[in-house]
Design a protein around this motif. Structure first.
Motif, PDB file in Angstrom:
ATOM      1  N   PHE A  44     -13.294  30.121  20.524  1.00 56.29           N
ATOM      2  CA  PHE A  44     -13.674  31.343  21.232  1.00 56.29           C
ATOM      3  C   PHE A  44     -14.732  31.069  22.297  1.00 56.29           C
ATOM      4  CE2 PHE A  44     -12.094  33.770  17.430  1.00 56.29           C
ATOM      5  CZ  PHE A  44     -11.079  34.413  18.109  1.00 56.29           C
ATOM      6  N   LEU A  45     -15.684  30.203  21.976  1.00 58.73           N
ATOM      7  CA  LEU A  45     -16.717  29.882  22.963  1.00 58.73           C
ATOM      8  C   LEU A  45     -16.117  29.232  24.202  1.00 58.73           C
ATOM      9  CD1 LEU A  45     -19.668  28.551  20.776  1.00 58.73           C
ATOM     10  CD2 LEU A  45     -19.582  30.670  22.083  1.00 58.73           C
ATOM     11  N   HIS A  46     -15.131  28.379  24.021  1.00 61.27           N
ATOM     12  CA  HIS A  46     -14.501  27.719  25.166  1.00 61.27           C
ATOM     13  C   HIS A  46     -13.692  28.703  26.011  1.00 61.27           C
ATOM     14  CE1 HIS A  46     -15.534  23.543  24.494  1.00 61.27           C
ATOM     15  NE2 HIS A  46     -15.446  23.799  23.199  1.00 61.27           N
ATOM     16  N   ILE A  47     -13.079  29.672  25.371  1.00 55.68           N
ATOM     17  CA  ILE A  47     -12.299  30.657  26.126  1.00 55.68           C
ATOM     18  C   ILE A  47     -13.220  31.649  26.838  1.00 55.68           C
ATOM     19  CG2 ILE A  47     -10.731  32.619  25.890  1.00 55.68           C
ATOM     20  CD1 ILE A  47      -9.247  31.005  23.803  1.00 55.68           C
ATOM     21  N   ILE A  48     -14.226  32.146  26.138  1.00 50.85           N
ATOM     22  CA  ILE A  48     -15.105  33.164  26.713  1.00 50.85           C
ATOM     23  C   ILE A  48     -15.945  32.608  27.853  1.00 50.85           C
ATOM     24  CG2 ILE A  48     -17.085  34.645  26.230  1.00 50.85           C
ATOM     25  CD1 ILE A  48     -15.935  35.010  23.404  1.00 50.85           C
TER      26      ILE A  48
END
Length: 84
Positions: A44-48
């Motif tokens: 999620f951190l990489h996408i956000i």
């Protein structure tokens, strides 16, 4: 074309394998659920935050994932987990 769902899935699988490998190599007693949650949060951190500074996001996500997976037992313990 970049498919966001495949990017997320591959990222989560790779994070899971890296954290599990670190757990095995360092002989850490970590719960499998914590490793899965850590991998999902890393994905999620990489996408956000994918559009912001890549190196900064990598460092922050690695620190967050290691803290979730193995907990905090001192600075030396956390840095050893990160560097493996």
């Amino acid at each position: 074309k970049i498919y966001i769902d495949l990017f997320f899935l591959v990222n989560v699988i790779m994070d899971f394998m890296i954290i599990l490998g670190t757990s095995i190599i360092l002989k850490r007693n970590s719960n499998l659920i914590r490793i899965i949650i850590s991998s999902l949060i890393g994905g999620f951190l990489h996408i956000i935050f994918g559009n912001i500074n890549k190196i900064l996001i990598e460092v922050i996500s690695i620190i967050v994932m290691m803290l979730i997976s193995f907990g905090y037992k001192g600075v030396k313990y956390v840095f050893r987990n990160i560097f493996y």
